[in-house]
Scaffold this active site. Structure first.
Site, PDB file in Angstrom:
ATOM      1  N   LYS A 192      63.034  19.290  20.369  1.00 13.19           N
ATOM      2  CA  LYS A 192      63.750  18.908  21.588  1.00 13.19           C
ATOM      3  C   LYS A 192      63.123  19.707  22.722  1.00 13.19           C
ATOM      4  O   LYS A 192      63.417  20.878  22.905  1.00 13.19           O
ATOM      5  CB  LYS A 192      65.238  19.249  21.443  1.00 13.19           C
ATOM      6  CG  LYS A 192      66.193  18.360  22.225  1.00 13.19           C
ATOM      7  CD  LYS A 192      66.118  18.486  23.723  1.00 13.19           C
ATOM      8  CE  LYS A 192      66.780  19.698  24.319  1.00 13.19           C
ATOM      9  NZ  LYS A 192      66.497  19.857  25.745  1.00 13.19           N
ATOM     10  N   SER A 246      68.065  30.814  26.972  1.00 11.33           N
ATOM     11  CA  SER A 246      68.984  31.825  27.498  1.00 11.33           C
ATOM     12  C   SER A 246      69.907  32.366  26.400  1.00 11.33           C
ATOM     13  O   SER A 246      70.184  31.687  25.414  1.00 11.33           O
ATOM     14  CB  SER A 246      69.834  31.229  28.615  1.00 11.33           C
ATOM     15  OG  SER A 246      70.648  30.204  28.091  1.00 11.33           O
ATOM     16  N   LEU A 248      73.023  32.762  26.730  1.00 10.45           N
ATOM     17  CA  LEU A 248      74.230  31.926  26.771  1.00 10.45           C
ATOM     18  C   LEU A 248      74.096  30.724  25.833  1.00 10.45           C
ATOM     19  O   LEU A 248      74.982  30.453  25.006  1.00 10.45           O
ATOM     20  CB  LEU A 248      74.433  31.446  28.220  1.00 10.45           C
ATOM     21  CG  LEU A 248      75.739  30.756  28.524  1.00 10.45           C
ATOM     22  CD1 LEU A 248      76.873  31.776  28.461  1.00 10.45           C
ATOM     23  CD2 LEU A 248      75.681  30.121  29.919  1.00 10.45           C
ATOM     24  N   GLY A 250      71.909  30.406  23.420  1.00 12.70           N
ATOM     25  CA  GLY A 250      71.747  30.946  22.061  1.00 12.70           C
ATOM     26  C   GLY A 250      73.093  31.178  21.385  1.00 12.70           C
ATOM     27  O   GLY A 250      73.289  30.869  20.207  1.00 12.70           O
ATOM     28  N   GLU A 268      65.316  33.338  20.201  1.00 16.17           N
ATOM     29  CA  GLU A 268      64.443  34.189  21.024  1.00 16.17           C
ATOM     30  C   GLU A 268      64.996  34.050  22.442  1.00 16.17           C
ATOM     31  O   GLU A 268      64.850  33.005  23.052  1.00 16.17           O
ATOM     32  CB  GLU A 268      63.006  33.682  20.887  1.00 16.17           C
ATOM     33  CG  GLU A 268      61.985  34.722  21.239  1.00 16.17           C
ATOM     34  CD  GLU A 268      61.673  34.681  22.693  1.00 16.17           C
ATOM     35  OE1 GLU A 268      62.336  35.452  23.445  1.00 16.17           O
ATOM     36  OE2 GLU A 268      60.803  33.917  23.099  1.00 16.17           O
ATOM     37  N   CYS A 302      60.346  35.776  29.144  1.00 16.13           N
ATOM     38  CA  CYS A 302      61.451  36.550  28.566  1.00 16.13           C
ATOM     39  C   CYS A 302      61.081  38.034  28.485  1.00 16.13           C
ATOM     40  O   CYS A 302      61.946  38.892  28.501  1.00 16.13           O
ATOM     41  CB  CYS A 302      61.804  35.996  27.193  1.00 16.13           C
ATOM     42  SG  CYS A 302      60.356  35.732  26.173  1.00 16.13           S
ATOM     43  N   GLU A 399      69.002  39.306  33.818  1.00 15.09           N
ATOM     44  CA  GLU A 399      67.686  38.668  33.780  1.00 15.09           C
ATOM     45  C   GLU A 399      67.546  37.741  34.993  1.00 15.09           C
ATOM     46  O   GLU A 399      68.345  36.821  35.168  1.00 15.09           O
ATOM     47  CB  GLU A 399      67.530  37.855  32.492  1.00 15.09           C
ATOM     48  CG  GLU A 399      66.165  37.216  32.374  1.00 15.09           C
ATOM     49  CD  GLU A 399      65.925  36.548  31.029  1.00 15.09           C
ATOM     50  OE1 GLU A 399      66.758  35.739  30.608  1.00 15.09           O
ATOM     51  OE2 GLU A 399      64.888  36.850  30.404  1.00 15.09           O
TER      52      GLU A 399
HETATM   53  P1  NDP Z   1      68.624  27.181  28.552  1.00 10.48           P
HETATM   54  O1  NDP Z   1      68.784  28.243  27.536  1.00 10.48           O
HETATM   55  O2  NDP Z   1      69.851  26.429  28.931  1.00 10.48           O
HETATM   56  O3  NDP Z   1      67.514  26.112  28.084  1.00 10.48           O
HETATM   57  C1  NDP Z   1      66.568  26.325  27.050  1.00 10.48           C
HETATM   58  C2  NDP Z   1      66.539  25.114  26.098  1.00 10.48           C
HETATM   59  O4  NDP Z   1      67.827  24.955  25.481  1.00 10.48           O
HETATM   60  C3  NDP Z   1      66.247  23.782  26.780  1.00 10.48           C
HETATM   61  O5  NDP Z   1      65.508  22.951  25.919  1.00 10.48           O
HETATM   62  C4  NDP Z   1      67.652  23.250  26.996  1.00 10.48           C
HETATM   63  O6  NDP Z   1      67.668  21.862  27.206  1.00 10.48           O
HETATM   64  C5  NDP Z   1      68.303  23.636  25.688  1.00 10.48           C
HETATM   65  N1  NDP Z   1      69.775  23.633  25.702  1.00 10.48           N
HETATM   66  C6  NDP Z   1      70.619  23.803  26.766  1.00 10.48           C
HETATM   67  N2  NDP Z   1      71.908  23.739  26.359  1.00 10.48           N
HETATM   68  C7  NDP Z   1      71.880  23.520  25.012  1.00 10.48           C
HETATM   69  C8  NDP Z   1      72.893  23.373  24.005  1.00 10.48           C
HETATM   70  N3  NDP Z   1      74.193  23.420  24.296  1.00 10.48           N
HETATM   71  N4  NDP Z   1      72.497  23.197  22.727  1.00 10.48           N
HETATM   72  C9  NDP Z   1      71.208  23.164  22.404  1.00 10.48           C
HETATM   73  N5  NDP Z   1      70.207  23.275  23.309  1.00 10.48           N
HETATM   74  C10 NDP Z   1      70.530  23.460  24.597  1.00 10.48           C
HETATM   75  O7  NDP Z   1      67.958  27.826  29.813  1.00 10.48           O
HETATM   76  P2  NDP Z   1      67.882  27.301  31.327  1.00 10.48           P
HETATM   77  O8  NDP Z   1      66.798  26.311  31.429  1.00 10.48           O
HETATM   78  O9  NDP Z   1      69.227  26.868  31.818  1.00 10.48           O
HETATM   79  O10 NDP Z   1      67.473  28.638  32.088  1.00 10.48           O
HETATM   80  C11 NDP Z   1      68.481  29.600  32.370  1.00 10.48           C
HETATM   81  C12 NDP Z   1      68.023  30.982  32.052  1.00 10.48           C
HETATM   82  O11 NDP Z   1      67.683  31.076  30.679  1.00 10.48           O
HETATM   83  C13 NDP Z   1      66.770  31.440  32.777  1.00 10.48           C
HETATM   84  O12 NDP Z   1      67.073  31.895  34.063  1.00 10.48           O
HETATM   85  C14 NDP Z   1      66.314  32.539  31.883  1.00 10.48           C
HETATM   86  O13 NDP Z   1      67.043  33.688  32.165  1.00 10.48           O
HETATM   87  C15 NDP Z   1      66.673  32.039  30.489  1.00 10.48           C
HETATM   88  N6  NDP Z   1      65.530  31.426  29.786  1.00 10.48           N
HETATM   89  C16 NDP Z   1      64.874  32.195  28.879  1.00 10.48           C
HETATM   90  C17 NDP Z   1      63.759  31.709  28.248  1.00 10.48           C
HETATM   91  C18 NDP Z   1      63.003  32.558  27.280  1.00 10.48           C
HETATM   92  O14 NDP Z   1      61.793  32.423  27.187  1.00 10.48           O
HETATM   93  N7  NDP Z   1      63.681  33.401  26.515  1.00 10.48           N
HETATM   94  C19 NDP Z   1      63.239  30.369  28.523  1.00 10.48           C
HETATM   95  C20 NDP Z   1      64.041  29.602  29.450  1.00 10.48           C
HETATM   96  C21 NDP Z   1      65.144  30.151  30.056  1.00 10.48           C
HETATM   97  P3  NDP Z   1      67.669  21.311  28.716  1.00 10.48           P
HETATM   98  O15 NDP Z   1      66.479  21.851  29.391  1.00 10.48           O
HETATM   99  O16 NDP Z   1      67.598  19.875  28.507  1.00 10.48           O
HETATM  100  O17 NDP Z   1      68.977  21.787  29.321  1.00 10.48           O
END
Ligand code: NDP
Length: 499
Positions: A192, A246, A248, A250, A268, A302, A399
């Protein structure tokens, strides 16, 4: 099936790319059940590039059934590791042959500099696939000495169907870090991608077929996190989720896994990594590594070294040199040859980062440089350095995921360690000093899954990566990652013990 064609005519890359925009399930592109679409936006100007299919729970269900069938009938341990490895190597070769086109798509979709996408993201993805291709026929158990009437041994069997939820900051690299070990170990996969950055994952699908993977072994279902992502983590036929994103989200995934089939989960997540700089450093090198630590990928990493602790004796000299370096980073068009930093990924992320900058000012930190939008369209933000930061400020605790560094002065080693550990996160840290005893002492004292000494954001495919504390569960990369993609079975063979 709908597709999208883009003509690149840029200083860095000229060429055409065509990407099917459906869902890739069971070896072919299909329309989503509910016919929804998602707009893909160019972060350089906020304009829509194209629309792709939006998968929902119904599509995840179809993909999960296809993956399970493929896993049972034509994959898993039915295909010897040497063959799985050959397919992964072929996939790496195909990606390498098209690496410029993939880098251009990534630069367009994510906004990262083409040069960085080509030399970092694409090279890393290709190398990760090759690295795990090498492991495919080396996943071995042990025989265990018990007694003369018993043969006991272990097998590392595939987990089954793996859901890989990929973020937008390194779309193809994170995808490769997940499908590499999953496929090497014999699992079927449903990817996904992030709704924001689906293009390279979709472009990769025809290469899965060309590389020889049986239908259903790798599926790509685009969709929103709250629908497709949620459905993937709920699905009873999915045995494991590997997630990067994120903290959240996770948490939500872990909760969902616990309420459904207790699927395995590796996470992660976020970070607020400290860089600790002592008085005795090689200043020029330290400035370059610390800058790479925080400003690489526009701060959207991250592992970003977003809290920079500087010892009092070198503070002024460091700040001057670091400021000069950060000011020299070229922000702009990802396809210009000299661009270092492109736009942030989305309007939402842009606003979130600008919100943090505002909070830093309100809480009394000083904007040393930057702190403003760059240009007047798209999601560009100036490389920003805050000084006069205090431990409880939001910019020091949370973050930010943008090009924003918080600098904090310290006096003693003990104080630096205490402050470095004053965070809920524990993903990475870096220590800069020429004193090897102190370097190792401090690296061992900071609660983090990765400790870099005299470097930052310098990872290796063979070295495990993951977090302490709220930065995650499990490890990616290296041999350690394979543990999370296999189930360990103990076999007891009775060789003469009679009841
Ligand atoms: P998210 O954690 O929401 O998104 C990461 C992935 O999870 C995307 O593919 C997203 O899909 C998916 N996702 C979102 N909600 C769900 C759910 N309920 N169940 C399963 N999968 C889900 O991050 P954001 O894009 O909202 O970014 C917010 C913050 O997260 C950033 O500011 C940063 O702090 C952190 N982040 C950390 C990353 C890292 O490398 N550790 C990478 C990205 C973000 P979709 O995009 O379709 O919502």
């Amino acid at each position: 099936m709908s597709s999208f064609t883009y003509q690149f005519d840029t200083p860095s890359y000229k060429g055409t790319s065509t990407v099917s925009t459906g869902l890739f399930i069971n070896g072919k592109f299909v329309e989503p059940v509910e016919k929804g679409t998602i707009e893909v936006v160019n972060p350089v100007n906020g304009k829509v590039i194209t629309s792709v299919a939006a998968g929902t729970a119904a599509d995840i269900d179809i993909a999960a059934r296809a993956a399970r069938k493929a896993y049972k009938e034509r994959w898993g341990l039915k295909v010897p590791g040497v063959q799985r490895g050959r397919m992964l190597n072929k996939l790496a070769d195909l990606l390498e042959a098209n690496a410029d086109e993939f880098a251009a798509l990534e630069a367009l979709d994510v906004g990262k500099a083409f040069r960085v996408a080509r030399n970092g993201d694409m090279s890393g993805s290709i190398a990760a696939l090759r690295y795990y291709a090498g492991w495919a026929d080396k996943i071995q158990g042990k025989t265990i000495e018990t007694n003369a009437k018993k043969l006991a041994y272990t097998r590392h069997e595939p987990v089954g169907v793996v859901g890989a939820i990929v973020p937008w900051n390194f779309p193809l690299t994170m995808l490769s870090f997940k499908i590499g070990p999953a496929l090497a170990a014999g699992n079927a996969v449903i990817v996904k991608p992030s709704e924001l950055t689906p293009l390279t994952a979709l472009r990769l699908c025809p290469l899965f077929v060309e590389a020889g993977f049986p239908d259903g072994v790798i599926n790509v279902v685009n969709g929103y996190g709250s629908t497709a992502g949620q459905a993937l983590s709920e699905h009873m036929a999915v045995d494991k989720i590997t997630f990067t994103g994120s903290t959240l989200t996770g948490r939500k995934i872990m909760e969902t896994a616990s309420k459904t089939n207790l699927k395995k989960v590796t996470l992660e997540l976020g970070g607020k990594s400290p860089s600790v700089i002592f008085d005795d450093v090689d200043l020029e090198q330290t400035v370059k590594w610390v800058s790479h630590g925080i400003f690489m990928n526009h701060g959207q990493a991250c592992t970003a070294g977003s809290r920079i602790f500087v010892q009092a004796g070198i503070y002024d000299r460091f700040l001057k040199a670091f400021t000069e370096h950060a000011s020299s980073l070229k922000v702009g068009d990802p396809f210009a040859r000299d661009t270092y930093q492109g736009p942030q990924i989305s309007q939402t992320q842009f606003e979130r980062i600008m919100g943090y900058i505002k909070s830093g000012k309100e809480e009394g930190a000083t904007v040393h440089i930057g702190g403003e939008r760059h240009g007047n369209e798209g999601y560009f933000i100036q490389p920003t350095i805050f000084t006069e930061c205090k431990p409880n400020m939001k910019i020091v605790q949370e973050e930010i995921f943008g090009p924003v560094a918080a600098i904090i002065k310290f006096a003693t080693e003990e104080e630096a360690i205490e402050q470095a550990n004053n965070t809920v996160y524990g993903l990475a840290c870096s220590v800069f000093t020429r004193d090897i005893d102190r370097a190792i002492r401090v690296a061992h004292s900071i609660e983090a899954g990765t400790a870099w000494i005299n470097c930052h954001n310098s990872s290796e495919l063979s070295v495990p990566f993951g977090g302490f504390k709220q930065s995650g569960i499990g490890r990616e990369l290296g041999e350690y990652a394979l543990e999370h993609y296999t189930n360990l079975k103990a076999v007891h063979v009775n060789i003469g013990h009679r009841l």
